[in-house]
Write a protein that holds these residues in place. Structure first.
Motif, mmCIF file in Angstrom:
data_model
loop_
_atom_site.group_PDB
_atom_site.id
_atom_site.type_symbol
_atom_site.label_atom_id
_atom_site.label_comp_id
_atom_site.label_asym_id
_atom_site.label_seq_id
_atom_site.Cartn_x
_atom_site.Cartn_y
_atom_site.Cartn_z
ATOM 1 N N GLY A 105 16.828 25.141 15.815
ATOM 2 C CA GLY A 105 17.203 26.231 15.369
ATOM 3 C C GLY A 105 17.253 26.867 14.246
ATOM 4 O O GLY A 105 17.751 26.242 13.144
ATOM 5 N N VAL A 116 20.084 29.606 12.365
ATOM 6 C CA VAL A 116 21.098 30.834 11.936
ATOM 7 C C VAL A 116 19.971 31.897 11.062
ATOM 8 O O VAL A 116 19.679 31.362 10.565
ATOM 9 C CB VAL A 116 22.103 30.663 11.698
ATOM 10 N N SER A 124 14.025 37.132 18.150
ATOM 11 C CA SER A 124 15.455 36.778 17.917
ATOM 12 C C SER A 124 16.406 36.596 19.274
ATOM 13 O O SER A 124 15.914 37.598 19.565
ATOM 14 C CB SER A 124 15.092 37.309 16.901
ATOM 15 N N SER A 147 20.503 36.588 20.162
ATOM 16 C CA SER A 147 22.279 36.454 19.519
ATOM 17 C C SER A 147 22.769 36.364 19.642
ATOM 18 O O SER A 147 22.966 36.143 21.544
ATOM 19 C CB SER A 147 22.417 38.521 19.043
ATOM 20 N N TRP A 196 25.990 36.719 15.550
ATOM 21 C CA TRP A 196 24.706 35.895 14.612
ATOM 22 C C TRP A 196 23.646 35.932 15.529
ATOM 23 O O TRP A 196 23.438 36.221 17.088
ATOM 24 C CB TRP A 196 25.167 34.768 14.727
ATOM 25 N N TYR A 244 19.674 34.417 15.858
ATOM 26 C CA TYR A 244 19.185 33.236 15.768
ATOM 27 C C TYR A 244 17.649 33.570 15.963
ATOM 28 O O TYR A 244 17.060 34.052 17.213
ATOM 29 C CB TYR A 244 19.956 31.855 16.784
ATOM 30 N N TYR A 291 24.321 26.410 19.420
ATOM 31 C CA TYR A 291 24.446 28.263 19.482
ATOM 32 C C TYR A 291 23.353 28.090 20.173
ATOM 33 O O TYR A 291 22.326 27.336 20.385
ATOM 34 C CB TYR A 291 24.539 28.561 18.467
ATOM 35 N N ILE A 309 18.897 29.809 21.737
ATOM 36 C CA ILE A 309 17.935 29.788 20.220
ATOM 37 C C ILE A 309 16.897 29.931 21.884
ATOM 38 O O ILE A 309 16.902 30.364 22.736
ATOM 39 C CB ILE A 309 17.380 28.399 19.105
ATOM 40 N N ALA A 366 24.183 27.519 7.245
ATOM 41 C CA ALA A 366 23.210 27.323 7.773
ATOM 42 C C ALA A 366 22.320 28.826 7.169
ATOM 43 O O ALA A 366 22.055 29.865 7.219
ATOM 44 C CB ALA A 366 23.673 28.400 8.761
#
Length: 396
Positions: free
Chosen positions: A48, A50, A71, A73, A94, A96, A208, A210, A321
């Motif tokens: 992934g 960020v 993307s 988020s 954020w 990704y 996280y 993705i 990141a």
């Protein structure tokens, strides 16, 4: 007419940073050829990214592709205890992407006509006629500008700075992805709308969600993680980096090639020490892989009409990141300097270099300090704003 309409540029390295630079140079009027060492389309192993402003700038300012199609988020940052309780949570958005999704989007904009696979650049020389790049195949190509974006193992970096080798951090990153659909509902509920951290003595993990490699659908999303674990330099590390084929790695061991005993130990330790939801992701990973966490920084990024960008110039630990953002920022700054130079490539590089060196130095100092806090001094505090992602500073 562009100052560079009759100029030729070569970009060595066809990954995200190299493609961003190539697209920007082409927009300036250069005829651009990209040479990539791998013989087939690049594979990000599902990793992934960020997304930070410099990373996505091509898509927000120049591309006809919609960033929203590339993307996903999350809306929070959270830290879990070993028992699985939330010890800190902050609302924070954020976005990704998956490495492969972003790479394919950039390549679609650049096209494949001047994107050359299977060409390993091994050296270069410069004279009054231009810069000549030498390839292991015997090929030689000359251009008015050469940009080396060939990553952490850059063959050009030693020419720029003989002292700029890789310096091992003292720890490795275990990486992997698992499809959300393969996780139980309780695990998905805890993890799917946040960047999730857990800090344990001399270690931490972050994960996280993705996009899937081919779809943004929630059922195709992947949970992506990196778990930092200390391994002393020397025989322990050397043995760990020997893959199942008997080949010794220096910067990574690919998915499916990490020796089973190390994978088994990693999963067992996860079950014993990590929050249940985090441990569930690790247990479900079919082919985790290893990244050797190292630093390097060249004292130079410009040499005549040759530039060094991204990880080739400065490879910084992933804690901010900011790796892809830095590579993109180098490319955008280079394009701006060239635009103002009236066709004088060497003068543009002289003007471009100081600020990029300063940015590299600041990023490297910050991520080294973050790693020390996590892995050695045990002062990584959940919620500390100094630990936020960002290329130019925490949260920036």
């Amino acid at each position: 007419m562009s100052d560079y309409a009759n100029s030729h540029a070569i970009v060595v390295g066809g990954s995200i940073g190299g493609l961003t630079a190539a697209l920007l140079l082409r927009d300036l009027g250069f005829t651009v050829d990209v040479y990539e060492r791998t013989p087939t389309a690049l594979d990000g192993r599902g990793s992934g990214i960020v997304l930070q402003p410099d990373t996505v700038r091509w898509f927000t300012e120049r591309s006809t592709q919609n960033l929203a199609d590339l993307s996903t988020s999350t809306s929070a940052v959270q830290y879990l205890t070993p028992e699985g309780d939330v010890e800190y949570r902050e609302e924070c958005t954020w976005t990704y992407t998956s490495w492969g999704t972003f790479y394919r989007a950039l390549l679609a904009d650049f096209g494949t006509e001047r994107y050359h696979y299977g060409e390993y650049a091994c050296g270069f020389g410069e004279d009054e006629d231009g810069v000549t790049v030498r390839f292991v195949s015997g090929r030689r190509e000359t251009a008015d500008l050469v940009v080396f974006a060939d990553g952490v193992t850059s063959v050009a970096r030693q020419r720029f700075d003989p002292e700029s080798g890789l310096h091992y951090s003292g720890y490795v990153g275990w990486r992997g992805t698992v499809a959300l659909r393969d996780l139980d509902a309780a695990t998905r509920e805890v993890l799917q709308d946040a960047i999730t951290y857990q800090v344990i003595p001399n270690s931490h993990i972050t994960m996280y969600p993705i996009p899937g490699e081919r779809s943004l659908d929630i059922e195709d999303r992947l949970m992506n993680y990196v778990w930092y674990r200390n391994v002393p330099a020397g025989p322990d590390l050397t043995e760990m980096l020997i893959d199942k084929r008997g080949f010794a790695g220096s910067v990574s061991v690919h998915p499916g090639q990490v020796q089973d005993r190390y994978v088994d130990e990693m999963k067992q330790t996860a079950a014993e020490r990590l929050a249940p939801a985090i441990a569930n992701v690790i247990q479900a990973t079919e082919t985790p892989y290893l990244q050797v966490v190292s630093d390097s920084r060249s004292a130079r990024m410009a040499m005549g009409r040759v530039a060094l960008i991204g990880d080739a110039a400065c490879a910084a630990r992933p804690h901010a990141a900011a790796g892809t953002a830095k590579a993109a920022a180098d490319g955008w700054a280079l394009a701006a300097a060239l635009s103002e130079a009236g066709g004088d490539v060497a003068a543009a590089l002289v003007k471009w270099e100081p600020a990029q060196l300063q940015m590299s130095d600041a990023l490297l100092r910050r991520v080294v300090a973050m790693g020390e806090r996590s892995q050695f001094t045990n002062t990584w505090t959940p919620g500390d704003p100094d630990l936020r992602f960002g290329l130019y500073g925490p949260g920036k």
